[in-house]
Design a protein around this motif. Sequence first.
Motif, PDB file in Angstrom:
ATOM      1  N   SER A  55       0.829  -1.214   0.000  1.00 57.00           N
ATOM      2  CA  SER A  55       0.000   0.000   0.000  1.00 57.00           C
ATOM      3  C   SER A  55       0.860   1.258   0.000  1.00 57.00           C
ATOM      4  CB  SER A  55      -0.907   0.012   1.237  1.00 57.00           C
ATOM      5  OG  SER A  55      -1.571   1.256   1.327  1.00 57.00           O
ATOM      6  N   ARG A  91       0.050   3.840   1.452  1.00 56.08           N
ATOM      7  CA  ARG A  91      -0.073   4.408   2.795  1.00 56.08           C
ATOM      8  C   ARG A  91       0.150   3.310   3.844  1.00 56.08           C
ATOM      9  NH1 ARG A  91      -6.660   5.285   3.455  1.00 56.08           N
ATOM     10  NH2 ARG A  91      -7.208   3.185   2.839  1.00 56.08           N
ATOM     11  N   ASN A 106      -5.206  -0.306   5.383  1.00 58.98           N
ATOM     12  CA  ASN A 106      -6.024  -1.496   5.602  1.00 58.98           C
ATOM     13  C   ASN A 106      -5.175  -2.750   5.390  1.00 58.98           C
ATOM     14  OD1 ASN A 106      -8.519  -0.103   6.092  1.00 58.98           O
ATOM     15  ND2 ASN A 106      -8.525   0.416   3.923  1.00 58.98           N
ATOM     16  N   PRO A 140      -3.732  -2.934  -1.819  1.00 64.71           N
ATOM     17  CA  PRO A 140      -5.046  -2.495  -2.265  1.00 64.71           C
ATOM     18  C   PRO A 140      -5.127  -2.427  -3.783  1.00 64.71           C
ATOM     19  CG  PRO A 140      -3.722  -0.591  -1.745  1.00 64.71           C
ATOM     20  CD  PRO A 140      -2.839  -1.783  -1.516  1.00 64.71           C
ATOM     21  N   TYR A 170      -5.738  -0.304  -6.878  1.00 63.71           N
ATOM     22  CA  TYR A 170      -5.691   1.112  -7.221  1.00 63.71           C
ATOM     23  C   TYR A 170      -5.991   1.235  -8.707  1.00 63.71           C
ATOM     24  CZ  TYR A 170      -3.916   3.882  -3.251  1.00 63.71           C
ATOM     25  OH  TYR A 170      -3.788   4.589  -2.086  1.00 63.71           O
ATOM     26  N   ASP A 207      -8.115  -0.155 -10.632  1.00 66.69           N
ATOM     27  CA  ASP A 207      -8.216  -1.500 -11.237  1.00 66.69           C
ATOM     28  C   ASP A 207      -6.854  -2.148 -11.457  1.00 66.69           C
ATOM     29  OD1 ASP A 207     -10.976  -1.572 -11.322  1.00 66.69           O
ATOM     30  OD2 ASP A 207     -11.073  -0.574 -13.267  1.00 66.69           O
ATOM     31  N   ASN A 231      -7.163  -6.218  -1.405  1.00 68.44           N
ATOM     32  CA  ASN A 231      -8.459  -5.679  -0.987  1.00 68.44           C
ATOM     33  C   ASN A 231      -8.813  -4.483  -1.852  1.00 68.44           C
ATOM     34  OD1 ASN A 231      -8.877  -2.999   0.833  1.00 68.44           O
ATOM     35  ND2 ASN A 231      -6.724  -3.661   0.987  1.00 68.44           N
ATOM     36  N   CYS A 232     -10.123  -4.321  -2.108  1.00 71.04           N
ATOM     37  CA  CYS A 232     -10.572  -3.160  -2.890  1.00 71.04           C
ATOM     38  C   CYS A 232     -11.722  -2.460  -2.175  1.00 71.04           C
ATOM     39  CB  CYS A 232     -10.987  -3.574  -4.303  1.00 71.04           C
ATOM     40  SG  CYS A 232     -12.542  -4.473  -4.399  1.00 71.04           S
ATOM     41  N   GLY A 233     -11.958  -1.209  -2.551  1.00 65.10           N
ATOM     42  CA  GLY A 233     -12.989  -0.414  -1.897  1.00 65.10           C
ATOM     43  C   GLY A 233     -14.403  -0.798  -2.308  1.00 65.10           C
TER      44      GLY A 233
HETATM   45  C1  LIG Z   1      -6.054   6.316  -5.737  1.00 68.03           C
HETATM   46  C2  LIG Z   1      -7.009   5.204  -5.345  1.00 68.03           C
HETATM   47  C3  LIG Z   1      -7.499   4.354  -6.321  1.00 68.03           C
HETATM   48  C4  LIG Z   1      -8.400   3.338  -5.974  1.00 68.03           C
HETATM   49  N1  LIG Z   1      -8.903   2.529  -6.948  1.00 68.03           N
HETATM   50  C5  LIG Z   1      -9.824   1.592  -6.641  1.00 68.03           C
HETATM   51  C6  LIG Z   1     -10.405   0.774  -7.652  1.00 68.03           C
HETATM   52  O1  LIG Z   1     -10.101   0.882  -8.838  1.00 68.03           O
HETATM   53  N2  LIG Z   1     -11.355  -0.113  -7.282  1.00 68.03           N
HETATM   54  C7  LIG Z   1     -11.748  -0.275  -5.984  1.00 68.03           C
HETATM   55  O2  LIG Z   1     -12.615  -1.111  -5.713  1.00 68.03           O
HETATM   56  N3  LIG Z   1     -11.165   0.442  -4.982  1.00 68.03           N
HETATM   57  C8  LIG Z   1     -10.227   1.376  -5.293  1.00 68.03           C
HETATM   58  N4  LIG Z   1      -9.657   2.130  -4.299  1.00 68.03           N
HETATM   59  C9  LIG Z   1      -9.998   1.851  -2.906  1.00 68.03           C
HETATM   60  C10 LIG Z   1      -8.879   1.051  -2.191  1.00 68.03           C
HETATM   61  O3  LIG Z   1      -8.617  -0.153  -2.856  1.00 68.03           O
HETATM   62  C11 LIG Z   1      -9.345   0.755  -0.754  1.00 68.03           C
HETATM   63  O4  LIG Z   1      -9.591   1.995  -0.103  1.00 68.03           O
HETATM   64  C12 LIG Z   1      -8.353  -0.055   0.043  1.00 68.03           C
HETATM   65  O5  LIG Z   1      -8.999  -0.496   1.245  1.00 68.03           O
HETATM   66  C13 LIG Z   1      -7.101   0.725   0.411  1.00 68.03           C
HETATM   67  O6  LIG Z   1      -6.213  -0.180   1.054  1.00 68.03           O
HETATM   68  P1  LIG Z   1      -4.905   0.286   1.852  1.00 68.03           P
HETATM   69  O7  LIG Z   1      -5.398   1.075   3.048  1.00 68.03           O
HETATM   70  O8  LIG Z   1      -4.227  -0.979   2.220  1.00 68.03           O
HETATM   71  O9  LIG Z   1      -4.097   1.162   0.934  1.00 68.03           O
HETATM   72  C14 LIG Z   1      -8.776   3.156  -4.619  1.00 68.03           C
HETATM   73  C15 LIG Z   1      -8.260   4.010  -3.640  1.00 68.03           C
HETATM   74  C16 LIG Z   1      -7.393   5.030  -3.989  1.00 68.03           C
HETATM   75  C17 LIG Z   1      -6.858   5.956  -2.918  1.00 68.03           C
END
Ligand SMILES: Cc1cc2nc3c(=O)[nH]c(=O)nc-3n(C[C@H](O)[C@H](O)[C@H](O)COP(=O)(O)O)c2cc1C
Length: 200
Positions: free
Chosen positions: A10, A12, A17, A59, A61, A63, A92-94
């Motif tokens: 990640s 961050r 997460n 995560p 990012y 896609d 993991n994804c959002g």
């Molecule tokens: C710049 C950016 C791009 C992201 N792109 C996607 C995406 O394409 N699809 C999705 O489902 N989530 C996306 N997310 C959400 C992250 O995957 C989600 O917040 C994840 O829990 C972050 O994990 P981390 O805290 O380990 O970095 C994105 C978040 C950021 C900040």
Amino acid sequence: MESLLIINGSPRAPRSNSKRYIELFTQSFTGSYDQLQALNYSKSTVNVDDYSDILLVFPLYADSIPTPLMTFLKIMSQSPKTRQPTIHVLINCGFLEPEQNIIAVEMLQFYAKQFGFSFGSVLMVGSGEAILNTPFSFLVKRRIRKLAASIQTHNPLCQSVTMPLPKSIFLSASTKYWLTMGAKHGQTKETMSTMSIEKE
Ligand SMILES: Cc1cc2nc3c(=O)[nH]c(=O)nc-3n(C[C@H](O)[C@H](O)[C@H](O)COP(=O)(O)O)c2cc1C
């Protein structure tokens, strides 16, 4: 299995997460392991040659694979190796749908094939930003325990998990969450919809 290197991919990492998913994983994994943030890989003395397995936790990012992990993969592909560790993935994804992660996993399968690594287990988490803070967290914990066991026993496993909610409910709850979070930081829906949010 001899030893495992866990990479937090990640951007961050220290407050990610992914860090929380790694903490849950290490509670279930009884073998020896080391951890590293991909952000710090180029400055570290870690040698991937010392490990039989690598678990990439990161995560989704846009896609795809976030930049720190891309950098790690590039350096790993170029470093001389006497053995090729098996690559495992916890992504993991959002968004609610864990299938959103499939393209990133396929990229890593392609990478493994291209550079001669074995490919092992996968866990794809949907609603990854939220699920650990809800009563559904037990669903992820159960899959993480299975992931740990599959890596230790060399039985590759592909799993996915998300919150069992209708999309409409997830969407309205997540929109409310992010608007409240934005307001706490002096942001509105409009300011959060612009690129200038990246500078805040
Ligand atoms: C710049 C950016 C791009 C992201 N792109 C996607 C995406 O394409 N699809 C999705 O489902 N989530 C996306 N997310 C959400 C992250 O995957 C989600 O917040 C994840 O829990 C972050 O994990 P981390 O805290 O380990 O970095 C994105 C978040 C950021 C900040």
